[in-house]
Design a protein around this motif. Structure first.
Motif, short mmCIF file in Angstrom:
data_model
loop_
_atom_site.label_atom_id
_atom_site.label_comp_id
_atom_site.label_asym_id
_atom_site.label_seq_id
_atom_site.Cartn_x
_atom_site.Cartn_y
_atom_site.Cartn_z
N GLN A 1 -14.36 -17.17 -2.90
CA GLN A 1 -14.34 -18.34 -3.59
C GLN A 1 -13.82 -18.37 -4.93
OE1 GLN A 1 -17.89 -20.05 -2.05
NE2 GLN A 1 -16.77 -21.38 -0.86
N ARG B 1 -22.56 -23.12 12.10
CA ARG B 1 -22.70 -23.52 10.69
C ARG B 1 -24.03 -23.50 10.16
NH1 ARG B 1 -18.10 -26.39 8.68
NH2 ARG B 1 -16.49 -25.24 9.53
N ASP C 1 -18.53 -30.92 10.89
CA ASP C 1 -19.40 -30.12 10.20
C ASP C 1 -21.01 -30.52 10.60
OD1 ASP C 1 -20.67 -28.00 8.94
OD2 ASP C 1 -20.21 -28.85 6.98
N ARG D 1 -24.09 -16.07 7.61
CA ARG D 1 -23.41 -16.66 8.79
C ARG D 1 -23.37 -15.63 10.01
NH1 ARG D 1 -19.76 -20.76 6.91
NH2 ARG D 1 -21.34 -22.04 5.97
N PHE E 1 -25.55 -23.74 -3.41
CA PHE E 1 -25.23 -22.22 -3.22
C PHE E 1 -24.62 -21.79 -4.23
CE2 PHE E 1 -22.46 -24.99 -0.77
CZ PHE E 1 -21.16 -24.63 -1.23
N LYS E 2 -24.35 -20.43 -4.19
CA LYS E 2 -23.41 -19.77 -5.35
C LYS E 2 -22.13 -19.80 -4.35
CE LYS E 2 -24.83 -16.44 -7.99
NZ LYS E 2 -25.80 -16.03 -9.38
N GLY F 1 -15.20 -22.30 8.45
CA GLY F 1 -16.32 -21.91 7.86
C GLY F 1 -16.28 -21.19 6.65
N SER F 2 -15.17 -20.70 6.29
CA SER F 2 -15.11 -19.95 4.85
C SER F 2 -15.30 -20.62 3.54
CB SER F 2 -13.78 -19.10 4.71
OG SER F 2 -12.82 -20.02 5.06
N GLY F 3 -15.64 -22.00 3.81
CA GLY F 3 -15.73 -22.53 2.62
C GLY F 3 -14.53 -23.10 1.81
N LYS F 4 -13.43 -23.88 2.48
CA LYS F 4 -12.46 -24.16 1.70
C LYS F 4 -12.59 -25.44 1.24
CE LYS F 4 -9.95 -24.03 5.35
NZ LYS F 4 -10.91 -23.19 6.37
N THR F 5 -13.43 -26.34 1.70
CA THR F 5 -13.52 -27.73 1.31
C THR F 5 -13.96 -27.79 -0.17
OG1 THR F 5 -13.77 -28.29 3.43
CG2 THR F 5 -14.05 -30.11 1.76
P1 ADP Z 1 -13.84 -24.74 6.02
O1 ADP Z 1 -13.46 -26.06 5.50
O2 ADP Z 1 -13.28 -23.54 5.39
O3 ADP Z 1 -14.27 -24.43 7.56
P2 ADP Z 1 -16.36 -25.85 4.86
O4 ADP Z 1 -15.77 -26.15 3.56
O5 ADP Z 1 -16.48 -27.03 5.84
O6 ADP Z 1 -15.53 -24.64 5.61
O7 ADP Z 1 -17.75 -25.27 4.78
C1 ADP Z 1 -18.45 -24.80 5.94
C2 ADP Z 1 -20.07 -25.29 5.19
O8 ADP Z 1 -20.42 -23.97 4.43
C3 ADP Z 1 -20.18 -26.16 4.43
O9 ADP Z 1 -21.36 -26.90 4.85
C4 ADP Z 1 -20.39 -25.94 2.92
O10 ADP Z 1 -21.00 -26.80 2.14
C5 ADP Z 1 -20.88 -24.49 3.17
N1 ADP Z 1 -20.49 -23.60 2.09
C6 ADP Z 1 -19.32 -23.50 1.46
N2 ADP Z 1 -19.29 -22.51 0.63
C7 ADP Z 1 -20.63 -21.88 0.67
C8 ADP Z 1 -21.27 -20.72 -0.09
N3 ADP Z 1 -20.66 -20.08 -0.92
N4 ADP Z 1 -22.48 -20.42 0.32
C9 ADP Z 1 -22.99 -21.17 1.36
N5 ADP Z 1 -22.72 -22.07 2.11
C10 ADP Z 1 -21.35 -22.55 1.69
#
Ligand code: ADP
Ligand code: MG
Length: 694
Positions: free
Chosen positions: A272, A581, A552, A450, A266-267, A298-302
């Motif tokens: 981010q 998710r 996840d 989402r 993904f981008k 789900g905001s993609g912190k990891t």
């Molecule tokens: P958080 O820890 O913030 O709750 P995660 O880092 O676990 O969220 O990310 C949730 C899901 O979204 C993961 O499966 C991740 O790979 C995916 N993800 C992260 N960034 C993006 C993005 N820019 N576009 C699409 N999917 C993403």
């Protein structure tokens, strides 16, 4: 005893030396954290009751917020069907009677006796007649002077056996003798600017008010005072982090990150991109990053954190990510290890259940530098874990870690950069206090596509229909979580209840495969269970809150939460974040057995909002900051006077003023500021280490 002998005659005189306070009263006061006369003077009322406005019980109407006086006719304590501890009283006056109940107040058991006079104050609700729920109360001593001249009575946080009248007498004595010794702590300019009274007038007024308006001004002043110095402490800590801890300069070379970006499916979202930029900006400087990364579930912190970790690796330093649970650490590791090793970054997992031989090998690798990235739990901060050159530490879900643990990890590197991630959206007031010495980045955008989780409050009598719905989703190839009721009292009951829920679900879905995870299940079995759920060998996973953070599993689209009323909103939001998710529509079902009105409203609010920040604010409004943060986890001094919800406007100003001051004069050396520094030091004297960094 040492302390008692020392005779100072100043504000640190032990309260026992006050007239009318003997050793017994002194030890009762100690329970409230009051040991000295100075502390007693600053023990300010929680609220005031205007006695001229009491109401005959017969005239009380549901919805009123009022005060009544009466005599206790009967009292009892028991547990409700939902395990809540309940203490109740029937109170009568000449005109009628009313019930008062308190939930979760085991300290009140045996406190009330028939015949005692009592004052109750609070909001009246309708429940089999009229009743007070968790009202403020005051038991009146026999000789209490009721016709006193002051109609406005302060209500203090009291400890058992200590009446408001004893408290008032003690404070009167203390004021008469010691008030003049209290130093003025706010400058003339600040007092002028805000129209605050001087400290002496403020203290006199707050304890012995003449009218309500004056108490408000006095309280504001004292609250500002407390918050100003608290924020000053944070401002100086933050200042010192960046000036005293010479960090390593970690610059993005692109050697790893550019390949990493290409391989992501993904981008990055704009948020981010922005946050990565903020982080790299910090890492690229010769100071230590000390940053909080906030983002809704789900905001993609990891992935942002991984990116930063790769930059650390590009600079020949190591990166560590610490998670609060083994499930989570393992998941991070499993989720990323393949991608990372394809970039030839040697990545390992270290937890409490890592086998001895493997552990030895990992420790060696960390020490000689061949292991470049490590994921793990608390096991990472144990003694014996040494790094060759630690560049970046990421802590996931920080609120579960204490400050000491954070310090232990920091000490493992030559001033590593430090990134804290939290998925529990934190109300702004807490970001400014508990995390007030960190820089903050916010991921305020979710990855595209989402869909918000549909949330329904479902009454118990529709359980069969709910099962039908879950069955439909499973038949469509999706999976479901069933979250067990939260039981705080004991882990044993918790497990029993989890097993009971599991049996119930198995009986309802005999042809489906159902799994169970709870805190007592051994970690490798728990991991196996999570794996089978992830591999869809299991359709329904019954779980306690061990699944709360970070798990996840995109194919899980339904979450049933049993007894949702026992959870805070932020916690429910965390749970709900486990679903929705994947690309599918997802559903969160809150099973309520019998709706108390307040609960239902709270849950309805939750079902309407998918915004973690809004929910966190609401939670704080309803339950107070302590419930959200976990008490005393943060290691900073407690705030005694300020209420982070009610006093938030004052907080913003105090913070602004304190940070401005430190920016102008970082070490408070300018003439006129030395005095402020002195007060700061004396106020936090026993906590001097707070000003030290690392
Ligand atoms: P958080 O820890 O913030 O709750 P995660 O880092 O676990 O969220 O990310 C949730 C899901 O979204 C993961 O499966 C991740 O790979 C995916 N993800 C992260 N960034 C993006 C993005 N820019 N576009 C699409 N999917 C993403
Ligand atoms: Mg996460």
């Amino acid at each position: 005893m040492e302390g008692l002998k020392q005779k100072s005659g100043g504000l640190d005189t032990p309260v026992q030396f006050l007239k009318g306070i003997g050793p017994r009263r002194a030890s009762q006061l100690a329970k409230l954290g009051i040991e000295t006369v100075g502390q007693l003077l600053f023990h300010i009322p929680r609220r005031y009751v205007d006695r001229s406005r009491t109401v005959p019980i017969r005239q009380v109407m549901p919805g009123d917020e009022i005060t009544v006086f009466g005599r206790i006719a009967a009292s009892a304590s028991r547990r409700t069907r939902t395990y809540k501890q309940l203490v109740s009283c029937i109170v009568r006056d000449e005109t009628g009677m009313i019930e008062a109940v308190w939930f979760h107040r085991p300290d009140l058991k045996g406190r009330f006796h028939a015949g005692q006079e009592i004052m109750l104050s609070g909001k009246v609700t309708r429940y089999r007649g009229k009743r007070f729920v968790n009202p403020f109360f005051e038991l009146l001593e026999h000789d209490d002077d009721f016709s006193g001249i002051n109609a406005i009575v302060p209500v203090y946080p009291l400890t058992e056996g200590f009446s408001v009248w004893t408290m008032r007498r003690a404070i009167r004595t203390a004021l008469d003798r010691y008030l003049k010794l209290v130093p003025e702590t706010l400058t003339y300019e600040i007092r002028e600017h805000y129209g605050f009274p001087e400290i002496w007038e403020a203290l006199e007024t707050i304890h012995f008010p003449k009218n309500v308006g004056a108490t408000l001004r006095a309280r504001k002043r004292l609250v500002y005072d407390e918050l100003f110095y608290f924020e000053l402490l944070l401002a100086m800590r933050r200042q010192r982090y960046s000036t005293q801890r010479k960090g390593q300069q970690l610059l993005e070379t692109g050697e790893l990150t550019s390949r990493f970006k290409k391989r992501l499916p993904f981008k990055f979202t704009r948020a981010q991109e922005r946050v990565i930029h903020e982080i790299l900006e910090d890492m690229g400087q010769r100071k230590c990053m000390n940053r909080l990364l906030q983002g809704d579930v789900g905001s993609g912190k990891t992935v942002v954190a991984i990116y930063a970790m790769l930059v650390a690796c590009e600079n020949q330093t190591q990166a560590a990510m610490m998670a609060p649970t083994e499930i989570l650490a393992t998941q991070h590791f499993q989720g990323w290890t393949r991608k990372l090793s394809s970039l030839s970054v040697n990545t390992r997992l270290l937890t409490g259940s890592t086998r001895v031989a493997e552990r030895r090998e990992i420790l060696e690798g960390l020490e000689n530098g061949s292991v470049r990235m490590v994921f793990g739990t608390h096991a990472l901060i144990e003694q014996g874990v040494k790094f060759s050159r630690l560049g970046l530490v990421v802590v996931d879900e920080q609120h579960r870690f204490g400050v000491m643990q954070r310090a232990a990890l920091l000490n493992k590197g030559v001033n590593p950069d430090f990134l804290v991630m939290t998925a529990t959206p934190i109300p702004r007031t807490l970001t400014l206090t508990v995390y007030g010495d960190l820089d903050v980045s916010v991921l305020d955008e979710k990855p595209p596509g989402r869909k918000p989780v549909k949330t329904w409050v479902v009454p118990e009598h529709k359980r069969e229909r709910m099962y039908g719905f879950v069955e439909e989703r499973i038949a469509a190839g999706e999976q479901a979580f069933v979250v067990c009721p939260l039981i705080e009292e004991s882990e044993k009951i918790d497990v029993t209840s989890a097993i009971r829920t599991y049996e119930k679900i198995r009986a309802a879905f005999p042809h489906r495969s159902v799994g169970l995870v709870h805190g007592r299940i051994k970690s490798d079995e728990r991991r196996k269970m999570m794996d089978s759920f992830r591999n869809h060998e299991i359709d329904i996973l019954v779980a306690t809150t061990v699944i709360e953070v970070g798990v996840d599993i995109p194919n899980a689209t339904v979450m049933v939460i049993e007894h949702p009323e026992r959870f805070g909103l932020a916690q429910l939001h965390q749970l709900r974040g486990r679903i929705g998710r994947g690309g599918h529509e997802s559903y969160c079902i809150l099973m309520v057995s019998r709706g108390v009105q307040e609960t239902t409203e709270r849950l309805k609010f939750f079902s309407r909002s998918n915004d973690g920040f809004a929910l966190a604010e609401k939670d704080m409004e309803l339950r107070g900051p302590g419930e959200i943060m976990g008490r005393r986890q943060h290691g900073l001094p407690d705030l005694h006077l300020a209420d982070l919800f009610l006093d938030r406007e004052i907080l913003y100003r105090a913070r602004h003023d304190a940070f401005k001051l430190v920016k102008l004069d970082p070490e408070l050396r300018h003439p006129g500021h030395e005095r402020i520094m002195e007060i700061l030091k004396s106020r936090y004297s026993d906590k001097e280490k707070l000003l030290r960094v690392g």
